[in-house]
Motif scaffolding. Structure first.
Motif, mmCIF file in Angstrom:
data_model
loop_
_atom_site.group_PDB
_atom_site.id
_atom_site.type_symbol
_atom_site.label_atom_id
_atom_site.label_comp_id
_atom_site.label_asym_id
_atom_site.label_seq_id
_atom_site.Cartn_x
_atom_site.Cartn_y
_atom_site.Cartn_z
ATOM 1 N N THR A 1 33.216 40.880 29.659
ATOM 2 C CA THR A 1 33.095 40.951 31.113
ATOM 3 C C THR A 1 32.207 39.855 31.668
ATOM 4 O O THR A 1 32.541 39.224 32.685
ATOM 5 C CB THR A 1 32.542 42.332 31.533
ATOM 6 O OG1 THR A 1 33.438 43.349 31.097
ATOM 7 C CG2 THR A 1 32.388 42.416 33.048
ATOM 8 N N ARG A 2 31.079 39.597 31.012
ATOM 9 C CA ARG A 2 30.151 38.591 31.525
ATOM 10 C C ARG A 2 30.810 37.214 31.561
ATOM 11 O O ARG A 2 30.715 36.489 32.554
ATOM 12 C CB ARG A 2 28.894 38.542 30.651
ATOM 13 C CG ARG A 2 27.836 37.569 31.166
ATOM 14 C CD ARG A 2 26.567 37.650 30.360
ATOM 15 N NE ARG A 2 25.956 38.975 30.456
ATOM 16 C CZ ARG A 2 24.836 39.327 29.836
ATOM 17 N NH1 ARG A 2 24.218 38.450 29.030
ATOM 18 N NH2 ARG A 2 24.334 40.533 29.989
ATOM 19 N N ARG A 3 31.511 36.862 30.477
ATOM 20 C CA ARG A 3 32.180 35.565 30.461
ATOM 21 C C ARG A 3 33.303 35.507 31.499
ATOM 22 O O ARG A 3 33.473 34.507 32.195
ATOM 23 C CB ARG A 3 32.753 35.275 29.069
ATOM 24 C CG ARG A 3 33.460 33.922 29.009
ATOM 25 C CD ARG A 3 34.165 33.648 27.698
ATOM 26 N NE ARG A 3 34.955 32.436 27.808
ATOM 27 C CZ ARG A 3 35.808 32.015 26.896
ATOM 28 N NH1 ARG A 3 35.992 32.710 25.759
ATOM 29 N NH2 ARG A 3 36.501 30.904 27.080
ATOM 30 N N ALA A 4 34.073 36.587 31.598
ATOM 31 C CA ALA A 4 35.190 36.613 32.552
ATOM 32 C C ALA A 4 34.691 36.437 33.979
ATOM 33 O O ALA A 4 35.247 35.632 34.749
ATOM 34 C CB ALA A 4 35.957 37.929 32.416
ATOM 35 N N VAL A 5 33.646 37.151 34.358
ATOM 36 C CA VAL A 5 33.107 37.061 35.711
ATOM 37 C C VAL A 5 32.608 35.648 35.998
ATOM 38 O O VAL A 5 32.819 35.104 37.086
ATOM 39 C CB VAL A 5 31.983 38.092 35.913
ATOM 40 C CG1 VAL A 5 31.230 37.840 37.228
ATOM 41 C CG2 VAL A 5 32.542 39.506 35.886
ATOM 42 N N ALA A 6 31.966 35.028 34.988
ATOM 43 C CA ALA A 6 31.457 33.664 35.156
ATOM 44 C C ALA A 6 32.603 32.675 35.376
ATOM 45 O O ALA A 6 32.519 31.777 36.225
ATOM 46 C CB ALA A 6 30.635 33.260 33.941
ATOM 47 N N GLU A 7 33.682 32.834 34.607
ATOM 48 C CA GLU A 7 34.804 31.906 34.738
ATOM 49 C C GLU A 7 35.563 32.126 36.049
ATOM 50 O O GLU A 7 36.069 31.172 36.651
ATOM 51 C CB GLU A 7 35.730 32.017 33.530
ATOM 52 C CG GLU A 7 35.057 31.543 32.252
ATOM 53 C CD GLU A 7 36.027 31.105 31.158
ATOM 54 O OE1 GLU A 7 37.221 30.866 31.462
ATOM 55 O OE2 GLU A 7 35.585 30.995 30.002
ATOM 56 N N VAL A 8 35.644 33.362 36.494
ATOM 57 C CA VAL A 8 36.266 33.629 37.799
ATOM 58 C C VAL A 8 35.454 32.959 38.903
ATOM 59 O O VAL A 8 36.003 32.367 39.836
ATOM 60 C CB VAL A 8 36.361 35.152 38.055
ATOM 61 C CG1 VAL A 8 36.752 35.422 39.506
ATOM 62 C CG2 VAL A 8 37.371 35.786 37.115
ATOM 63 N N SER A 9 34.135 33.030 38.796
ATOM 64 C CA SER A 9 33.252 32.445 39.793
ATOM 65 C C SER A 9 33.444 30.934 39.911
ATOM 66 O O SER A 9 33.294 30.359 40.998
ATOM 67 C CB SER A 9 31.789 32.759 39.444
ATOM 68 O OG SER A 9 30.909 32.185 40.379
ATOM 69 N N ASP A 10 33.788 30.287 38.803
ATOM 70 C CA ASP A 10 33.972 28.829 38.790
ATOM 71 C C ASP A 10 35.436 28.407 38.886
ATOM 72 O O ASP A 10 35.742 27.217 38.776
ATOM 73 C CB ASP A 10 33.377 28.243 37.503
ATOM 74 C CG ASP A 10 31.865 28.391 37.434
ATOM 75 O OD1 ASP A 10 31.236 28.443 38.507
ATOM 76 O OD2 ASP A 10 31.318 28.470 36.308
ATOM 77 N N ASN A 11 36.325 29.352 39.083
ATOM 78 C CA ASN A 11 37.756 29.069 39.021
ATOM 79 C C ASN A 11 38.257 28.391 40.308
ATOM 80 O O ASN A 11 38.453 29.042 41.331
ATOM 81 C CB ASN A 11 38.529 30.368 38.779
ATOM 82 C CG ASN A 11 39.991 30.132 38.480
ATOM 83 O OD1 ASN A 11 40.488 29.017 38.575
ATOM 84 N ND2 ASN A 11 40.694 31.194 38.114
ATOM 85 N N GLU A 12 38.476 27.087 40.245
ATOM 86 C CA GLU A 12 38.908 26.333 41.417
ATOM 87 C C GLU A 12 40.322 26.721 41.851
ATOM 88 O O GLU A 12 40.642 26.681 43.042
ATOM 89 C CB GLU A 12 38.840 24.827 41.127
ATOM 90 C CG GLU A 12 37.426 24.296 40.957
ATOM 91 C CD GLU A 12 36.546 24.560 42.173
ATOM 92 O OE1 GLU A 12 37.063 24.481 43.319
ATOM 93 O OE2 GLU A 12 35.349 24.861 42.000
#
Length: 303
Positions: free
Chosen positions: A255-266
């Motif tokens: 979850t932590r990695r997924a949320v981080a990547e969503v946050s940076d997802n252009e």
């Protein structure tokens, strides 16, 4: 009669005409999800819950690492989360519209369409609930802070603020669902429920826009400034509540990695801006796209 009185009568007649046309549309083009949706049909294992391009992780390194099964499962949980958020906001909407029409003239076409809209939303909420159950998706509720903020909003919001909140929720989902209903690799149950929602919500959006124009007539800059910030805040709460972070753990992701990547997802940010373009145009026309509001929309990538 004075020119002011004549113009007021003309505006009232125009508002009633919009409501009459919407009532005619509802009489000729409405659906019963209990009949229109094939609830007994099995779900094809390889079909997505929404177009992959609308997944929050699409375009990220994590998406590329996921198996086909995880991608299918994630999109089903994501669309289930969006439907759950839709149910939550439809319940808010119904209360605001009913409160707005309290002790108003029942002969007025606007009164009758408002009740028609409430009836539509009741069916939509039941439809989304059944779809989530069919897909085996749990209830994804918004964060407690959003729930409590919404409790105050549904109790206190009036005029263009109430209908503005309704409009932002409906406009954003409308763009997404227009893609889902045409998605050949999307579950039939999602395509059908999306089609029903798109057709019936188009009337609701026209009504909300007309109500906002009506309530804003003659309003000064201070009122528009205040209303713009409230509507933008509601939009931000809705956007950030659409996909619950628990969907990632549900399909075996960190979850932590997924949320981080969503946050940076252009890619995700671009999709949100494109889905909000028509809404931003209307808010600008209505004088509700002020600088403070724009800063809020930019923070949630709607601008």
């Amino acid at each position: 009669m004075t020119d002011t009185g004549t113009r007021a009568q003309q505006r009232t007649a125009a508002d009633e005409d919009v409501a009459k046309r919407l009532l005619e549309s509802a009489a000729t083009l409405s659906y019963d999800p209990a009949v229109e949706v094939d609830w007994d049909a099995p779900l094809p294992e390889d079909l997505y819950g929404l177009n992959p391009e609308w997944s929050t992780l699409y375009g990220t390194p994590l998406w590329d690492e996921m198996t086909s099964g995880q991608k299918v499962a994630l999109t089903r949980h994501e669309v289930g989360s969006i439907m759950s958020t839709g149910i939550w906001f439809e319940m808010i909407l119904q209360q605001m519209v009913l409160r707005d029409q309290y002790v108003k003239n029942p002969v007025d076409p606007q009164f009758r369409f408002a009740l028609t809209e409430i009836a539509d939303e009741c069916r939509h909420s039941i439809m989304f609930a059944r779809a989530c159950e069919k897909m085996g998706v749990p209830a994804y509720l918004p964060a407690r802070s959003a729930i409590e903020l919404a409790r105050g909003f549904k109790t206190l919001a009036t005029a263009e603020v109430a209908y503005g909140g309704i409009l932002v929720a409906e406009e954003i989902l409308d763009v997404m669902q227009r893609d889902w209903m045409r998605g050949e690799d999307v579950l039939p149950i999602v395509r059908t429920t999306s089609r029903i929602h798109v057709v019936e919500e188009s009337r609701h959006m026209k009504f909300a826009r007309q109500q906002m124009r009506e309530r804003l007539r003659g309003s000064g800059p201070a009122r528009r400034q205040a209303s713009s910030v409230v509507v933008a805040t509601v939009a931000a709460v809705i956007i950030t509540s659409m996909v619950n972070k628990d969907v990632y753990a549900a399909v075996g992701l960190d979850t932590r990695r997924a949320v981080a990547e969503v946050s940076d997802n252009e890619h995700r940010k671009s999709m949100m801006r494109s889905s909000s373009a028509h809404l931003m145009g209307f808010l600008s026309e209505a004088g509700l796209l002020t600088r403070p509001a724009m800063s809020i929309y930019k923070r949630v990538h709607m601008l």
